[in-house]
Design a protein around this motif. Structure first.
Motif, PDB file in Angstrom:
ATOM      1  N   LEU A 107     124.850  85.610 110.293  1.00 45.51           N
ATOM      2  CA  LEU A 107     124.752  84.311 110.951  1.00 45.51           C
ATOM      3  C   LEU A 107     123.549  83.515 110.457  1.00 45.51           C
ATOM      4  O   LEU A 107     123.649  82.309 110.206  1.00 45.51           O
ATOM      5  CB  LEU A 107     124.686  84.492 112.466  1.00 45.51           C
ATOM      6  CG  LEU A 107     125.987  84.969 113.122  1.00 45.51           C
ATOM      7  CD1 LEU A 107     125.767  85.275 114.590  1.00 45.51           C
ATOM      8  CD2 LEU A 107     127.088  83.920 112.961  1.00 45.51           C
ATOM      9  N   MET A 108     122.411  84.179 110.300  1.00 49.68           N
ATOM     10  CA  MET A 108     121.239  83.456 109.811  1.00 49.68           C
ATOM     11  C   MET A 108     121.395  83.088 108.340  1.00 49.68           C
ATOM     12  O   MET A 108     120.916  82.042 107.895  1.00 49.68           O
ATOM     13  CB  MET A 108     119.971  84.274 110.036  1.00 49.68           C
ATOM     14  CG  MET A 108     119.586  84.395 111.499  1.00 49.68           C
ATOM     15  SD  MET A 108     117.900  84.972 111.761  1.00 49.68           S
ATOM     16  CE  MET A 108     116.940  83.607 111.080  1.00 49.68           C
ATOM     17  N   GLY A 109     122.082  83.941 107.596  1.00 44.60           N
ATOM     18  CA  GLY A 109     122.318  83.625 106.185  1.00 44.60           C
ATOM     19  C   GLY A 109     123.188  82.397 106.012  1.00 44.60           C
ATOM     20  O   GLY A 109     122.848  81.478 105.265  1.00 44.60           O
ATOM     21  N   LEU A 110     124.312  82.371 106.732  1.00 44.59           N
ATOM     22  CA  LEU A 110     125.177  81.189 106.591  1.00 44.59           C
ATOM     23  C   LEU A 110     124.519  79.959 107.201  1.00 44.59           C
ATOM     24  O   LEU A 110     124.681  78.836 106.694  1.00 44.59           O
ATOM     25  CB  LEU A 110     126.559  81.453 107.194  1.00 44.59           C
ATOM     26  CG  LEU A 110     126.785  81.467 108.703  1.00 44.59           C
ATOM     27  CD1 LEU A 110     127.014  80.067 109.250  1.00 44.59           C
ATOM     28  CD2 LEU A 110     128.009  82.325 109.045  1.00 44.59           C
ATOM     29  N   ARG A 144     113.039  81.580  99.304  1.00 45.62           N
ATOM     30  CA  ARG A 144     112.893  83.017  99.533  1.00 45.62           C
ATOM     31  C   ARG A 144     113.735  83.471 100.727  1.00 45.62           C
ATOM     32  O   ARG A 144     114.185  84.616 100.770  1.00 45.62           O
ATOM     33  CB  ARG A 144     111.428  83.381  99.743  1.00 45.62           C
ATOM     34  CG  ARG A 144     110.793  82.807 100.991  1.00 45.62           C
ATOM     35  CD  ARG A 144     109.337  83.254 101.123  1.00 45.62           C
ATOM     36  NE  ARG A 144     108.716  82.734 102.330  1.00 45.62           N
ATOM     37  CZ  ARG A 144     108.196  81.531 102.454  1.00 45.62           C
ATOM     38  NH1 ARG A 144     108.214  80.699 101.401  1.00 45.62           N
ATOM     39  NH2 ARG A 144     107.644  81.127 103.585  1.00 45.62           N
ATOM     40  N   TRP A 145     113.960  82.571 101.696  1.00 44.73           N
ATOM     41  CA  TRP A 145     114.824  82.910 102.832  1.00 44.73           C
ATOM     42  C   TRP A 145     116.236  83.213 102.345  1.00 44.73           C
ATOM     43  O   TRP A 145     116.885  84.144 102.827  1.00 44.73           O
ATOM     44  CB  TRP A 145     114.879  81.753 103.820  1.00 44.73           C
ATOM     45  CG  TRP A 145     113.675  81.585 104.677  1.00 44.73           C
ATOM     46  CD1 TRP A 145     112.396  81.990 104.413  1.00 44.73           C
ATOM     47  CD2 TRP A 145     113.637  80.934 105.951  1.00 44.73           C
ATOM     48  NE1 TRP A 145     111.563  81.616 105.428  1.00 44.73           N
ATOM     49  CE2 TRP A 145     112.295  80.978 106.383  1.00 44.73           C
ATOM     50  CE3 TRP A 145     114.599  80.324 106.738  1.00 44.73           C
ATOM     51  CZ2 TRP A 145     111.889  80.427 107.590  1.00 44.73           C
ATOM     52  CZ3 TRP A 145     114.208  79.775 107.952  1.00 44.73           C
ATOM     53  CH2 TRP A 145     112.867  79.823 108.371  1.00 44.73           C
ATOM     54  N   LEU A 146     116.715  82.391 101.415  1.00 46.51           N
ATOM     55  CA  LEU A 146     118.073  82.575 100.916  1.00 46.51           C
ATOM     56  C   LEU A 146     118.208  83.920 100.206  1.00 46.51           C
ATOM     57  O   LEU A 146     119.210  84.620 100.358  1.00 46.51           O
ATOM     58  CB  LEU A 146     118.440  81.435  99.970  1.00 46.51           C
ATOM     59  CG  LEU A 146     118.432  80.032 100.593  1.00 46.51           C
ATOM     60  CD1 LEU A 146     118.681  78.972  99.528  1.00 46.51           C
ATOM     61  CD2 LEU A 146     119.479  79.911 101.704  1.00 46.51           C
ATOM     62  N   VAL A 147     117.195  84.278  99.443  1.00 48.38           N
ATOM     63  CA  VAL A 147     117.216  85.561  98.737  1.00 48.38           C
ATOM     64  C   VAL A 147     117.172  86.716  99.739  1.00 48.38           C
ATOM     65  O   VAL A 147     117.971  87.658  99.673  1.00 48.38           O
ATOM     66  CB  VAL A 147     116.038  85.666  97.751  1.00 48.38           C
ATOM     67  CG1 VAL A 147     116.010  87.051  97.108  1.00 48.38           C
ATOM     68  CG2 VAL A 147     116.141  84.593  96.675  1.00 48.38           C
ATOM     69  N   LEU A 149     120.438  89.144 100.292  1.00 51.71           N
ATOM     70  CA  LEU A 149     120.344  90.568  99.983  1.00 51.71           C
ATOM     71  C   LEU A 149     120.367  91.408 101.255  1.00 51.71           C
ATOM     72  O   LEU A 149     120.932  92.510 101.276  1.00 51.71           O
ATOM     73  CB  LEU A 149     119.062  90.841  99.185  1.00 51.71           C
ATOM     74  CG  LEU A 149     118.977  90.176  97.805  1.00 51.71           C
ATOM     75  CD1 LEU A 149     117.664  90.537  97.127  1.00 51.71           C
ATOM     76  CD2 LEU A 149     120.160  90.586  96.933  1.00 51.71           C
ATOM     77  N   GLY A 150     119.777  90.860 102.328  1.00 50.09           N
ATOM     78  CA  GLY A 150     119.794  91.564 103.606  1.00 50.09           C
ATOM     79  C   GLY A 150     121.208  91.769 104.115  1.00 50.09           C
ATOM     80  O   GLY A 150     121.537  92.823 104.683  1.00 50.09           O
ATOM     81  N   LEU A 151     122.072  90.776 103.922  1.00 55.76           N
ATOM     82  CA  LEU A 151     123.458  90.902 104.352  1.00 55.76           C
ATOM     83  C   LEU A 151     124.181  91.977 103.546  1.00 55.76           C
ATOM     84  O   LEU A 151     124.947  92.774 104.107  1.00 55.76           O
ATOM     85  CB  LEU A 151     124.174  89.552 104.197  1.00 55.76           C
ATOM     86  CG  LEU A 151     125.666  89.531 104.547  1.00 55.76           C
ATOM     87  CD1 LEU A 151     125.914  90.066 105.956  1.00 55.76           C
ATOM     88  CD2 LEU A 151     126.220  88.116 104.412  1.00 55.76           C
ATOM     89  N   ILE A 152     123.923  92.025 102.259  1.00 58.80           N
ATOM     90  CA  ILE A 152     124.546  93.059 101.423  1.00 58.80           C
ATOM     91  C   ILE A 152     124.122  94.449 101.900  1.00 58.80           C
ATOM     92  O   ILE A 152     124.950  95.366 102.019  1.00 58.80           O
ATOM     93  CB  ILE A 152     124.160  92.849  99.947  1.00 58.80           C
ATOM     94  CG1 ILE A 152     124.799  91.555  99.421  1.00 58.80           C
ATOM     95  CG2 ILE A 152     124.574  94.036  99.096  1.00 58.80           C
ATOM     96  CD1 ILE A 152     124.352  91.162  98.028  1.00 58.80           C
ATOM     97  N   ILE A 153     122.842  94.603 102.209  1.00 60.41           N
ATOM     98  CA  ILE A 153     122.343  95.895 102.701  1.00 60.41           C
ATOM     99  C   ILE A 153     122.948  96.217 104.069  1.00 60.41           C
ATOM    100  O   ILE A 153     123.354  97.360 104.324  1.00 60.41           O
ATOM    101  CB  ILE A 153     120.804  95.874 102.783  1.00 60.41           C
ATOM    102  CG1 ILE A 153     120.208  95.771 101.374  1.00 60.41           C
ATOM    103  CG2 ILE A 153     120.279  97.110 103.500  1.00 60.41           C
ATOM    104  CD1 ILE A 153     118.711  95.519 101.365  1.00 60.41           C
ATOM    105  N   ILE A 182     124.719  83.471  98.528  1.00 62.46           N
ATOM    106  CA  ILE A 182     123.531  82.897  99.178  1.00 62.46           C
ATOM    107  C   ILE A 182     122.287  83.192  98.349  1.00 62.46           C
ATOM    108  O   ILE A 182     121.455  82.314  98.104  1.00 62.46           O
ATOM    109  CB  ILE A 182     123.371  83.453 100.605  1.00 62.46           C
ATOM    110  CG1 ILE A 182     124.384  82.807 101.535  1.00 62.46           C
ATOM    111  CG2 ILE A 182     121.963  83.182 101.133  1.00 62.46           C
ATOM    112  CD1 ILE A 182     124.324  83.326 102.952  1.00 62.46           C
ATOM    113  N   ALA A 183     122.140  84.452  97.919  1.00 59.00           N
ATOM    114  CA  ALA A 183     120.978  84.811  97.098  1.00 59.00           C
ATOM    115  C   ALA A 183     120.979  84.019  95.794  1.00 59.00           C
ATOM    116  O   ALA A 183     119.943  83.505  95.360  1.00 59.00           O
ATOM    117  CB  ALA A 183     120.981  86.313  96.828  1.00 59.00           C
ATOM    118  N   ALA A 184     122.144  83.889  95.175  1.00 59.32           N
ATOM    119  CA  ALA A 184     122.238  83.158  93.909  1.00 59.32           C
ATOM    120  C   ALA A 184     121.948  81.674  94.096  1.00 59.32           C
ATOM    121  O   ALA A 184     121.391  81.020  93.197  1.00 59.32           O
ATOM    122  CB  ALA A 184     123.623  83.339  93.307  1.00 59.32           C
TER     123      ALA A 184
END
Length: 275
Positions: free
Chosen positions: A18-21, A36-39, A43-47, A94-96
């Motif tokens: 939710l925070m990522g989107l 840096r938030w996007l990265v 990556l946090g979502l992938i983990i 998101i990271a990209a």
């Protein structure tokens, strides 16, 4: 212990998704989000997705030692594949999107993650899901936009009060139209998933959904206060406005944390049909 870890993994998944989107959406509509938030969130979502799949595998196999067992994973993956792939792809995008040449990926990333919410969860267990998964996706998209706001709108000391006010105005203009849809979809989904108003009031699952709606109502009241009172304070008395905004956004963070915990409990510790 394993049940607690599964619950915490769901909390982590919801927070990062939710925070990522939300961060991607805020950045896309020019409410500044640090790269840096996007990265970190991507990556946090992938983990978070990877950990959740491993813990679901461990739960099915009966212990943490079997978290990576291929035998049970052949049962876990088909049931979670669509949602997991949407979340993993969205997190990667998101990271990209933190890279300037790929900034156009923010909106597709947010839409992909929102779709992921509709591709899994309790709506998929309904006899006739119908439009319910679509409502879940829209609900998640708006919720993410709202939940990340206390962080992107936080009045840091380095920010000019006029800039803080401009960001709040931009957020409010969008929220004014989409937050009512969030409530309508939330109420409709609660009735659809619980089955009836009686079930919402009497079952543990329905009561958790009701608690979520009440917390969301409180968040809406805080947002109305921000719009009607604090924006004027920022214009007329910047120091008082900034102090009030910090208290208001701090309260929002606590309310949103409560909502995420309640929904995580509803989707891991109970479910439709529970007493």
């Amino acid at each position: 212990m394993l049940t607690l870890l599964v619950f915490l993994s769901k909390v982590g998944l919801y927070v990062t998704a939710l925070m990522g989107l939300g961060a991607a959406l805020h950045s896309a509509v020019a409410i500044v989000t640090p790269r840096r938030w996007l990265v970190i969130l991507g990556l946090g979502l992938i983990i978070a997705v990877s950990l959740r799949l491993a813990l679901l595998n461990a739960q099915l196999a009966g212990g943490l030692s079997a978290a990576f067992s291929p035998d049970t994973f052949s049962w876990i993956w088909p049931a979670n594949r669509s949602q997991a792939m949407a979340f993993l792809a969205g997190g990667g995008l998101i990271a990209a999107s933190s890279l300037a040449p790929l900034k156009y990926l923010k909106l597709p990333a947010a839409l992909l993650i929102a779709a992921g919410f509709g591709l899994g969860g309790h709506t998929q267990g309904l006899d006739t899901p119908g439009l319910a998964p679509w409502f879940v996706g829209v609900h998640a998209l708006i919720a993410g936009f709202w939940i990340v706001a206390p962080f992107t709108l936080w009045p840091h000391a380095s920010l000019d009060a006029d800039l803080v006010h401009a960001r709040m105005e931009r957020f409010s203009k969008i929220a004014l139209w989409c937050v009512p849809l969030l409530f309508v979809s939330g109420i409709w989904l609660a009735l659809r998933l619980a089955g009836s108003l009686e079930a919402i009031l009497s079952s543990s699952y329905g009561q958790l959904l009701l608690a979520k709606l009440l917390l969301a109502t409180l968040a809406l009241a805080i947002g109305a206060w921000n719009k009607l009172r604090i924006t004027q304070l920022l214009k007329n008395d910047a120091p008082s406005g900034v102090a009030s905004l910090k208290r208001s956004l701090g309260a929002d963070i606590l309310v949103f944390a409560g909502i995420l915990l309640v929904i995580s409990a509803a989707t891991t510790l109970t479910g439709p049909g529970a007493v």
